[in-house]
Design an enzyme around this catalytic site. Structure first.
Site, PDB file in Angstrom:
ATOM      1  N   ARG A   1       0.855  -1.193   0.000  1.00 49.57           N
ATOM      2  CA  ARG A   1       0.000   0.000   0.000  1.00 49.57           C
ATOM      3  C   ARG A   1       0.883   1.232   0.000  1.00 49.57           C
ATOM      4  O   ARG A   1       2.104   1.135   0.104  1.00 49.57           O
ATOM      5  CB  ARG A   1      -0.995  -0.001   1.177  1.00 49.57           C
ATOM      6  CG  ARG A   1      -0.607  -0.644   2.459  1.00 49.57           C
ATOM      7  CD  ARG A   1       0.448   0.026   3.294  1.00 49.57           C
ATOM      8  NE  ARG A   1       0.207   1.435   3.460  1.00 49.57           N
ATOM      9  CZ  ARG A   1       1.137   2.317   3.681  1.00 49.57           C
ATOM     10  NH1 ARG A   1       2.413   1.950   3.776  1.00 49.57           N
ATOM     11  NH2 ARG A   1       0.861   3.591   3.793  1.00 49.57           N
ATOM     12  N   GLY A   2       0.221   2.403  -0.110  1.00 50.73           N
ATOM     13  CA  GLY A   2       0.963   3.646  -0.292  1.00 50.73           C
ATOM     14  C   GLY A   2       1.053   3.892  -1.797  1.00 50.73           C
ATOM     15  O   GLY A   2       1.393   2.981  -2.554  1.00 50.73           O
TER      16      GLY A   2
ATOM     17  N   ARG B   1      -7.753  -0.406  -6.485  1.00 50.98           N
ATOM     18  CA  ARG B   1      -7.966   0.741  -5.590  1.00 50.98           C
ATOM     19  C   ARG B   1      -8.087   2.002  -6.451  1.00 50.98           C
ATOM     20  O   ARG B   1      -7.276   2.210  -7.361  1.00 50.98           O
ATOM     21  CB  ARG B   1      -6.796   0.884  -4.592  1.00 50.98           C
ATOM     22  CG  ARG B   1      -6.660  -0.316  -3.656  1.00 50.98           C
ATOM     23  CD  ARG B   1      -5.686  -0.044  -2.526  1.00 50.98           C
ATOM     24  NE  ARG B   1      -6.264   0.860  -1.546  1.00 50.98           N
ATOM     25  CZ  ARG B   1      -5.562   1.436  -0.562  1.00 50.98           C
ATOM     26  NH1 ARG B   1      -4.270   1.226  -0.450  1.00 50.98           N
ATOM     27  NH2 ARG B   1      -6.161   2.238   0.313  1.00 50.98           N
TER      28      ARG B   1
ATOM     29  N   GLN C   1      -1.850   2.643  10.097  1.00 50.75           N
ATOM     30  CA  GLN C   1      -0.581   2.662   9.361  1.00 50.75           C
ATOM     31  C   GLN C   1       0.498   3.428  10.129  1.00 50.75           C
ATOM     32  O   GLN C   1       1.686   3.152   9.972  1.00 50.75           O
ATOM     33  CB  GLN C   1      -0.767   3.308   7.980  1.00 50.75           C
ATOM     34  CG  GLN C   1      -1.522   2.450   6.975  1.00 50.75           C
ATOM     35  CD  GLN C   1      -3.010   2.710   6.984  1.00 50.75           C
ATOM     36  OE1 GLN C   1      -3.570   3.108   8.010  1.00 50.75           O
ATOM     37  NE2 GLN C   1      -3.669   2.489   5.868  1.00 50.75           N
TER      38      GLN C   1
ATOM     39  N   ASP D   1      -1.953  10.704  -2.134  1.00 49.07           N
ATOM     40  CA  ASP D   1      -2.375   9.660  -3.073  1.00 49.07           C
ATOM     41  C   ASP D   1      -2.682  10.229  -4.449  1.00 49.07           C
ATOM     42  O   ASP D   1      -2.552   9.542  -5.457  1.00 49.07           O
ATOM     43  CB  ASP D   1      -3.590   8.914  -2.520  1.00 49.07           C
ATOM     44  CG  ASP D   1      -3.125   7.917  -1.479  1.00 49.07           C
ATOM     45  OD1 ASP D   1      -2.903   8.343  -0.334  1.00 49.07           O
ATOM     46  OD2 ASP D   1      -2.916   6.744  -1.837  1.00 49.07           O
TER      47      ASP D   1
ATOM     48  N   ASN E   1      -5.238  12.437   0.553  1.00 51.06           N
ATOM     49  CA  ASN E   1      -4.338  11.579   1.341  1.00 51.06           C
ATOM     50  C   ASN E   1      -5.185  10.869   2.395  1.00 51.06           C
ATOM     51  O   ASN E   1      -6.406  11.077   2.479  1.00 51.06           O
ATOM     52  CB  ASN E   1      -3.216  12.413   1.981  1.00 51.06           C
ATOM     53  CG  ASN E   1      -2.114  11.542   2.570  1.00 51.06           C
ATOM     54  OD1 ASN E   1      -1.623  10.626   1.915  1.00 51.06           O
ATOM     55  ND2 ASN E   1      -1.745  11.775   3.813  1.00 51.06           N
ATOM     56  N   LYS E   2      -4.552  10.046   3.188  1.00 52.57           N
ATOM     57  CA  LYS E   2      -5.245   9.224   4.188  1.00 52.57           C
ATOM     58  C   LYS E   2      -6.251  10.042   4.992  1.00 52.57           C
ATOM     59  O   LYS E   2      -5.975  11.179   5.390  1.00 52.57           O
ATOM     60  CB  LYS E   2      -4.193   8.590   5.103  1.00 52.57           C
ATOM     61  CG  LYS E   2      -4.705   7.698   6.195  1.00 52.57           C
ATOM     62  CD  LYS E   2      -5.625   6.605   5.714  1.00 52.57           C
ATOM     63  CE  LYS E   2      -5.005   5.729   4.648  1.00 52.57           C
ATOM     64  NZ  LYS E   2      -6.044   4.914   3.917  1.00 52.57           N
TER      65      LYS E   2
HETATM   66  O1  MRU Z   1      -4.526   3.211   2.390  1.00 50.14           O
HETATM   67  P1  MRU Z   1      -3.052   3.406   2.257  1.00 50.14           P
HETATM   68  O2  MRU Z   1      -2.272   2.847   3.383  1.00 50.14           O
HETATM   69  O3  MRU Z   1      -2.543   2.945   0.897  1.00 50.14           O
HETATM   70  O4  MRU Z   1      -2.856   4.986   2.292  1.00 50.14           O
HETATM   71  C1  MRU Z   1      -1.576   5.512   2.156  1.00 50.14           C
HETATM   72  C2  MRU Z   1      -1.521   6.993   2.269  1.00 50.14           C
HETATM   73  O5  MRU Z   1      -2.507   7.667   2.438  1.00 50.14           O
HETATM   74  C3  MRU Z   1      -0.179   7.615   2.081  1.00 50.14           C
HETATM   75  O6  MRU Z   1      -0.054   8.769   2.856  1.00 50.14           O
HETATM   76  C4  MRU Z   1       0.013   7.994   0.608  1.00 50.14           C
HETATM   77  O7  MRU Z   1      -0.285   6.906  -0.232  1.00 50.14           O
HETATM   78  C5  MRU Z   1       1.369   8.458   0.328  1.00 50.14           C
HETATM   79  S1  MRU Z   1       2.546   7.162   0.401  1.00 50.14           S
HETATM   80  C6  MRU Z   1       4.071   7.748   0.030  1.00 50.14           C
END
Ligand code: MRU
Length: 357
Positions: free
Chosen positions: A54-55, A97, A205, A246, A256-257
Site C-alpha cells: 500500500r501507499g 484501488r 498505518q 495519493d 491523502n489518508k
Molecule cells: O490506504 P493506504 O495505506 O494505501 O494509504 C496511504 C496513504 O494515504 C499515504 O499517505 C500515501 O499513499 C502516500 S505514500 C508515500
C-alpha cells in the site's frame, strides 16, 4: 541520479530472476516481517486490495510488476495476443484501488512501452521491454524519493518536532519514502528532529508501520492518538507537519489518508506549516480540483474491529458505518508541495505546472 541511501529497511517490493515478485506483507507488521512471493498479476491484485502492499508509489510499482508477471509467464505466441493479455491484466490491476493515481500512471507507462515494443512483432521483445519498464519504474521511484527527501529537508529546521499522518515511508514507496524521506534526509543530515506519529485509524498505518520504520532507523518518535495533535499544537510542541499524497489535483488540492484534512486545518489554526511530499507522478494534471478525485470507500469491519487480526467488534451491533479511506485537503492549507523536481509553492496551478515533466 542519487545513489542508494543506507536505510535499515528491507526492500518493499522487488523482482526476482525467474519471474517472481517479492513484497513485504505489511498487514503482518510490526509483529512479523513476512515476505510474499507473487507469480501472477492476479496475486499482485490480491495483495493490493487488503493493503499487503500500500501507499501510492508502492501501489504503482506493484501494478507495474503485475504487468511484468503477466508478460513473463505468458504463453502468447504473437505480439498482438500478448497485448490482449496485458490489457486484461491492466483492467484487473486498475480495479484494485481507485484513489492513488500512481496505479493508473504506472499501468499506462507499461502499456505504452508494450504497444511500442509490439510494433516489432517480436513476443520476446515485448516481454523484455515490459519487465525492464517495471524495474525502471521501481528504481526510478527510489531515486525520486531520495531527491524529494533532500529538497524537503531544507524546510525542516534543526530541533523540529515533525507531525506525520499515516505511513508515507519506505514501505509506501520503492524505498526511502516521501514524507518519511524528508524526515530521513533531515536525520541523515545530522539534524536533531523528533517525529510525532499519528496512529491513523482505522488501519493504524502510523502505529504499525511509521512507528516501526522510525524504530528501524533510530529516529526519535512518539506515537499519539489521532485526536492528540491539536493539544500538542496548542502547547507549541509541533513545528511542522509533513504528509504524503495519493493524488494531487492541478490546483494543489491533496487527497491523502483520512484525517489528513483535519491535521491541515489544525496547522492552519495554529500557524504551523503543513507540507505535502509526493513524486510528480502523484500529480494528476487532468483534474482541475480535488472534488474530482475518486475517494475509496472501504469495508465497515475496518472501523468496527480494532486491528487487522481481530474478530471482535468494538461497535454497537448494527450501527451504520462510514469508512472513506481518504480525504481532500484544500490547496490553501498547504504551505508547500515537495516533489522530486523541487518544491512548489502557491499558487499551485503555476507552481505544479512549472515542475511538470
Ligand atoms: O490506504 P493506504 O495505506 O494505501 O494509504 C496511504 C496513504 O494515504 C499515504 O499517505 C500515501 O499513499 C502516500 S505514500 C508515500
Amino acid at each position: 541520479m542519487n545513489q542508494k541511501r543506507d536505510t535499515k529497511m528491507p526492500a518493499t517490493i522487488e523482482w526476482l530472476e525467474g519471474g517472481t515478485v517479492r513484497l513485504i506483507d505489511q498487514t503482518q507488521l510490526p509483529q512479523t516481517l513476512v515476505f510474499e512471493d507473487c507469480t501472477t498479476h492476479e496475486h499482485i491484485a490480491d495483495a493490493i486490495r487488503p493493503l499487503k502492499i500500500r501507499g501510492a508509489p508502492a501501489i504503482g510499482c506493484a501494478a507495474a510488476f503485475g504487468m511484468a508477471l503477466c508478460a513473463y509467464h505468458s504463453r502468447a505466441n504473437t505480439a498482438d495476443a500478448l497485448l490482449a493479455e496485458l490489457e486484461k491484466a491492466r483492467e484487473c490491476l486498475a480495479a484494485t484501488r481507485p484513489t492513488a493515481v500512481n496505479l493508473f500512471w504506472a499501468l499506462e507507462r507499461v502499456m505504452a512501452v508494450a504497444q511500442k515494443a509490439a510494433e516489432s512483432g517480436d513476443v520476446a521483445h515485448v516481454v523484455q521491454a515490459v519487465v525492464a519498464e517495471a524495474k525502471e519504474i521501481t528504481e526510478d521511484d527510489y531515486a525520486r524519493c531520495v531527491a524529494m527527501g533532500d529538497h524537503g529537508a531544507e524546510l525542516i529546521p534543526e530541533g523540529t518536532n515533525v507531525l506525520t499522518h499515516c505511513n508515507a515511508g519506505a514501505l509506501a514507496t520503492a524505498g526511502y519514502g516521501t514524507a518519511l524521506g524528508v524526515i530521513r534526509s533531515a536525520h541523515l543530515q545530522g539534524k536533531k528532529i523528533h517525529v510525532w506519529v499519528d496512529e491513523t485509524r482505522p488501519l493504524l498505518q502510523g502505529a504499525r508501520l511509521t512507528a516501526w520504520e522510525m524504530a528501524q532507523e533510530g529516529i526519535p518518535a512518539t506515537l499519539i492518538c489521532d485526536n492528540t495533535a491539536a493539544s500538542l499544537m496548542a502547547q507549541g510542541k509541533i513545528g511542522c507537519a509533513v504528509v504524503g499524497a495519493d493524488r494531487i489535483a492541478a490546483n494543489g488540492d491533496v487527497a491523502n489518508k483520512i484525517g489528513t484534512y483535519g491535521v491541515a486545518a489544525l496547522c492552519d489554526m495554529h500557524g504551523i506549516p503543513f507540507y505535502v511530499a509526493a513524486p510528480i507522478s502523484t500529480v494528476d494534471y487532468s483534474l482541475s480540483s480535488g472534488a474530482e478525485i475518486p475517494i475509496e470507500q472501504r469495508s465497515p469491519e475496518e472501523v468496527t474491529h480494532l486491528g487487522l487480526q481481530t474478530d471482535e467488534s468494538v461497535a454497537a451491533a448494527g450501527v451504520e458505518i462510514y469508512n472513506a479511506a481518504f480525504d481532500v485537503t484544500p490547496a490553501r492549507l498547504v504551505a508547500a508541495i515537495i516533489t522530486d523536481r523541487g518544491v512548489a509553492r502557491p499558487p499551485y496551478e503555476e507552481g505544479l505546472a512549472a515542475l511538470r515533466e
